[in-house]
Design a protein around this motif. Structure first.
Motif, PDB file in Angstrom:
ATOM      1  N   TYR A 157       9.220   6.803  -3.000  1.00  0.00           N
ATOM      2  CA  TYR A 157       9.372   5.520  -3.676  1.00  0.00           C
ATOM      3  C   TYR A 157      10.288   5.621  -4.902  1.00  0.00           C
ATOM      4  N   SER A 171       3.990  -0.141 -11.126  1.00  0.00           N
ATOM      5  CA  SER A 171       2.531  -0.156 -10.950  1.00  0.00           C
ATOM      6  C   SER A 171       1.987  -1.565 -11.170  1.00  0.00           C
ATOM      7  N   THR A 192      10.897   4.217  -8.412  1.00  0.00           N
ATOM      8  CA  THR A 192      10.015   3.558  -9.367  1.00  0.00           C
ATOM      9  C   THR A 192      10.764   3.284 -10.666  1.00  0.00           C
ATOM     10  N   ARG A 238      -1.544   1.232  -4.763  1.00  0.00           N
ATOM     11  CA  ARG A 238      -0.590   0.172  -4.424  1.00  0.00           C
ATOM     12  C   ARG A 238       0.527   0.136  -5.460  1.00  0.00           C
ATOM     13  N   TYR A 239       1.676  -0.328  -5.028  1.00  0.00           N
ATOM     14  CA  TYR A 239       2.802  -0.587  -5.917  1.00  0.00           C
ATOM     15  C   TYR A 239       3.187  -2.054  -5.829  1.00  0.00           C
ATOM     16  N   TYR A 278      -1.516   5.834  -7.905  1.00  0.00           N
ATOM     17  CA  TYR A 278      -1.693   4.413  -7.593  1.00  0.00           C
ATOM     18  C   TYR A 278      -1.870   4.187  -6.090  1.00  0.00           C
ATOM     19  N   THR A 317       1.420  10.152  -6.341  1.00  0.00           N
ATOM     20  CA  THR A 317       1.073   9.098  -7.290  1.00  0.00           C
ATOM     21  C   THR A 317      -0.424   8.819  -7.292  1.00  0.00           C
ATOM     22  N   ASP A 367       0.843  -1.193   0.000  1.00  0.00           N
ATOM     23  CA  ASP A 367       0.000   0.000   0.000  1.00  0.00           C
ATOM     24  C   ASP A 367       0.882   1.247   0.000  1.00  0.00           C
ATOM     25  N   VAL A 368       0.487   2.216  -0.791  1.00  0.00           N
ATOM     26  CA  VAL A 368       1.268   3.449  -0.895  1.00  0.00           C
ATOM     27  C   VAL A 368       1.053   4.309   0.345  1.00  0.00           C
ATOM     28  N   HIS A 375       9.889  -0.018  -7.168  1.00  0.00           N
ATOM     29  CA  HIS A 375       8.449  -0.208  -7.301  1.00  0.00           C
ATOM     30  C   HIS A 375       7.960   0.044  -8.727  1.00  0.00           C
ATOM     31  N   GLY A 395       4.648   9.504  -2.058  1.00  0.00           N
ATOM     32  CA  GLY A 395       3.402   8.743  -2.045  1.00  0.00           C
ATOM     33  C   GLY A 395       2.174   9.577  -2.309  1.00  0.00           C
TER      34      GLY A 395
END
Length: 379
Positions: A215, A276, A217, A242-243, A240, A238, A208-209, A274, A235
């Motif tokens: 992060y 997506s 990526t 989750r990553y 998303y 983004t 979970d972000v 990380h 965080g």
């Protein structure tokens, strides 16, 4: 180094040679690459295809400028290879006054030396095709040159150095081609084939972000060129929730661009980076597939070709390759000893290619350094 100031018009003279098109004859047009990377030849076209477009003869020895892209170094000298070729009205052909200038020196002067700034001053506009070289303004600009003897000396040294750089770059390109050819020669004849599902098992590590965390990526280049690191992201920046966290030795691909060959085996440098949810990851079964072999398989254009028709959706950029379709793809999968034998041979060639790539990066930095030294009186 003593310099003498001249108007551009006193150093080079614009010469235009209009072409009277002959019916049913084919003509070959030139183009010019930016940053001093020379002339290229377009496919022959008929006089009917040229139609009413104004075209002009190119002659060996011409100093040629693209008036659209001169501001980014689209300058070249026509060689004997360009004899009998033509250029559109966008290509300005000049003859050099060799009493005051050496053509080879001027070429580097205009694409990578003080002359580039002179071009830019005569190319008003903000970007791209809006920055057209103003011929009259350019002709009245002032430039400073050493005497012709010194120009020839500098040009000769630059020629020798640039020739070495070109030869090394060509060798690097050849090594890359040989790696791809060798890979194809080793993988394509393999008769033992199996679905990727035999070697790959889905294994994602979703986290979970945290809005307060930062992060690292990554993304995936197409044609099996591997992972690349994106800028770190907070965080709270983004979209998303989750990553997927990468682990060394996993097989990873892009659902969006799998059909373009965006797949790889995760190297140690990307441990914990990380991606997506669009980047599914898989563990490689060591009882079925060798890690080194799978690394090369991910780079193989034969696998990329197999994925081209596995996409779903409309339009090239919406052709997602889902996990089931990827795993159903058949690949060469011989015995483990044979996989290791193939992998050892491919790794040796690939390492040579990587050494060449590193050398090319260094040489790319050397080229402007040489030009700076030349025009700074240090060569």
């Amino acid at each position: 180094m003593k310099l003498t100031e001249y108007a551009v018009n006193d150093v080079i003279q614009l010469i235009r040679r209009p072409v009277d098109l002959e019916e049913s004859r084919e003509y070959c047009e030139i183009g010019i690459r930016s940053f001093g990377n020379g002339i290229f030849h377009k496919l022959p076209v008929s006089s009917e295809d040229i139609g009413t477009k104004k075209v002009f003869w190119i002659e060996p020895g011409d100093l040629v400028f693209s008036n659209i892209f001169a501001w980014e170094g689209a300058v070249a000298i026509a060689s004997n290879k360009e004899a009998g070729m033509i250029g559109s009205h966008r290509f300005m052909t000049y003859r050099v006054n060799q009493d005051v200038a050496d053509p080879r020196y001027l070429l580097r002067f205009f694409y990578g030396g003080p002359g580039l700034q002179t071009i830019r001053q005569a190319s008003p506009g903000s970007a791209g095709r809006n920055r057209t070289l103003g011929i009259k303004t350019f002709g009245h600009q002032r430039i400073s040159l050493p005497d012709p003897v010194e120009q020839r000396r500098i040009a000769a040294r630059l020629d020798a150095s640039m020739d070495r750089i070109s030869r090394i770059t060509a060798l690097r390109d050849t090594t890359t081609v040989l790696y791809k050819q060798h890979m194809d020669a080793l993988l394509r004849p393999v008769q033992e084939r199996a679905k990727l599902s035999m070697a790959l098992h889905p294994s994602s590590d979703f986290v979970d972000v945290d809005p307060t965390a930062t992060y690292r990526t990554a993304g995936l280049l197409n044609r099996g060129r591997g992972l690349f690191e994106r800028p770190a992201i907070n965080g709270d920046e983004t979209k998303y929730p989750r990553y997927n966290r990468l682990r060394t030795g996993q097989f990873v691909y892009s659902k969006l661009f799998g059909w373009e060959g965006s797949l790889a085996v995760v190297p140690p440098s990307f441990e914990g980076v990380h991606v997506s949810h669009e980047f599914p990851t898989f563990d490689i079964d060591p009882d079925v597939a060798d890690l080194e072999y799978m690394t090369h398989l991910a780079r193989w254009h034969g696998l990329h070709d197999s994925l081209k028709d596995k996409g779903t959706g409309m339009g090239s950029r919406r052709q997602r390759v889902n996990v089931d379709r990827l795993l159903a793809t058949e690949v060469p999968l011989p015995s483990l000893p044979e996989q290791r034998r193939i992998a050892r041979r491919l790794t040796l060639v690939h390492q040579t290619s990587l050494m060449g790539a590193e050398q090319s990066t260094q040489l790319a930095a050397l080229r402007p350094a040489l030009l700076n030294a030349a025009f700074g009186g240090q060569l």
